[in-house]
Design a protein around this motif. Structure first.
Motif, mmCIF file in Angstrom:
data_model
loop_
_atom_site.group_PDB
_atom_site.id
_atom_site.type_symbol
_atom_site.label_atom_id
_atom_site.label_comp_id
_atom_site.label_asym_id
_atom_site.label_seq_id
_atom_site.Cartn_x
_atom_site.Cartn_y
_atom_site.Cartn_z
ATOM 1 N N LYS A 174 -0.514 6.188 -2.972
ATOM 2 C CA LYS A 174 -1.409 6.059 -1.823
ATOM 3 C C LYS A 174 -1.366 4.639 -1.262
ATOM 4 O O LYS A 174 -1.397 4.443 -0.045
ATOM 5 C CB LYS A 174 -2.825 6.423 -2.255
ATOM 6 N N SER A 175 -1.261 3.639 -2.112
ATOM 7 C CA SER A 175 -1.165 2.246 -1.664
ATOM 8 C C SER A 175 0.119 2.018 -0.878
ATOM 9 O O SER A 175 0.116 1.343 0.148
ATOM 10 C CB SER A 175 -1.206 1.293 -2.852
ATOM 11 N N GLU A 176 1.222 2.582 -1.381
ATOM 12 C CA GLU A 176 2.504 2.427 -0.682
ATOM 13 C C GLU A 176 2.489 3.148 0.663
ATOM 14 O O GLU A 176 3.040 2.662 1.646
ATOM 15 C CB GLU A 176 3.643 2.950 -1.549
ATOM 16 N N ARG A 177 1.836 4.295 0.707
ATOM 17 C CA ARG A 177 1.803 5.080 1.937
ATOM 18 C C ARG A 177 0.845 4.496 2.979
ATOM 19 O O ARG A 177 1.161 4.432 4.154
ATOM 20 C CB ARG A 177 1.388 6.510 1.633
ATOM 21 N N ASP A 178 -0.342 4.067 2.543
ATOM 22 C CA ASP A 178 -1.383 3.621 3.472
ATOM 23 C C ASP A 178 -1.489 2.118 3.606
ATOM 24 O O ASP A 178 -2.078 1.635 4.558
ATOM 25 C CB ASP A 178 -2.759 4.125 3.025
ATOM 26 N N GLY A 179 -0.974 1.391 2.649
ATOM 27 C CA GLY A 179 -1.216 -0.041 2.584
ATOM 28 C C GLY A 179 -0.395 -0.854 3.566
ATOM 29 O O GLY A 179 0.565 -0.395 4.159
ATOM 30 N N SER A 180 -0.845 -2.069 3.721
ATOM 31 C CA SER A 180 -0.102 -3.049 4.505
ATOM 32 C C SER A 180 0.099 -4.275 3.615
ATOM 33 O O SER A 180 -0.528 -4.385 2.568
ATOM 34 C CB SER A 180 -0.888 -3.417 5.761
ATOM 35 N N PRO A 181 0.951 -5.206 4.017
ATOM 36 C CA PRO A 181 1.194 -6.380 3.168
ATOM 37 C C PRO A 181 -0.066 -7.193 2.895
ATOM 38 O O PRO A 181 -0.136 -7.906 1.905
ATOM 39 C CB PRO A 181 2.201 -7.198 3.971
ATOM 40 N N THR A 182 -1.074 -7.087 3.757
ATOM 41 C CA THR A 182 -2.286 -7.885 3.565
ATOM 42 C C THR A 182 -3.405 -7.124 2.873
ATOM 43 O O THR A 182 -4.403 -7.714 2.499
ATOM 44 C CB THR A 182 -2.812 -8.380 4.924
ATOM 45 N N SER A 183 -3.270 -5.806 2.688
ATOM 46 C CA SER A 183 -4.349 -5.044 2.070
ATOM 47 C C SER A 183 -4.198 -5.015 0.550
ATOM 48 O O SER A 183 -3.101 -5.146 0.017
ATOM 49 C CB SER A 183 -4.382 -3.621 2.617
ATOM 50 N N LYS A 184 -5.317 -4.815 -0.127
ATOM 51 C CA LYS A 184 -5.287 -4.697 -1.586
ATOM 52 C C LYS A 184 -4.896 -3.266 -1.950
ATOM 53 O O LYS A 184 -5.255 -2.324 -1.255
ATOM 54 C CB LYS A 184 -6.658 -5.022 -2.158
ATOM 55 N N PRO A 185 -4.190 -3.082 -3.042
ATOM 56 C CA PRO A 185 -3.785 -1.726 -3.426
ATOM 57 C C PRO A 185 -4.986 -0.910 -3.918
ATOM 58 O O PRO A 185 -5.987 -1.474 -4.381
ATOM 59 C CB PRO A 185 -2.788 -1.964 -4.557
ATOM 60 N N TYR A 186 -4.878 0.417 -3.799
ATOM 61 C CA TYR A 186 -5.894 1.282 -4.384
ATOM 62 C C TYR A 186 -5.823 1.132 -5.889
ATOM 63 O O TYR A 186 -4.766 0.875 -6.456
ATOM 64 C CB TYR A 186 -5.625 2.744 -4.030
#
Length: 105
Positions: free
Chosen positions: A51-63
């Motif tokens: 989910k982190s790889e799919r929804d995340g951005s370089p600045t967001s924290k991972p789920y």
């Protein structure tokens, strides 16, 4: 033993249709995709990574999963919404750094 789907699923449609029923303790029922599920720690970690790889951005924290301490703090009535409305320091989630949750204080 069939390893294509869990043993408590029963295929109800034609082969390849991915239509399943659910074997409960006493009967077979239509598959309920909105029921809660039991998953292992590793399955949960893998889902958070996906989910982190799919929804995340370089600045967001991972789920990530809640720790046991975070879960206990959230459930404690002294840290409820009503208590936080009276005094913001009662909301441990708002005033505690994430790195300190593992101590459970």
């Amino acid at each position: 033993r069939n390893l294509k789907w869990p043993f408590f699923w029963k295929q109800v449609g034609p082969a390849g249709s991915h239509e399943y029923g659910l074997r409960t303790i006493f009967e077979e029922v239509p598959m309920r995709w909105d029921w809660p599920v039991d998953v292992t720690y590793y399955e949960s970690k893998a889902f958070c990574k996906y989910k982190s790889e799919r929804d995340g951005s370089p600045t967001s924290k991972p789920y990530r999963l809640l720790t046991e301490a975070e879960h206990q703090i959230i459930r404690d009535p002294r840290h409820s919404l009503d208590a936080a409305r009276e005094d913001v320091s009662a909301d441990k989630v708002m005033v505690t750094a994430g790195s300190e949750f593992s101590y459970g204080e």
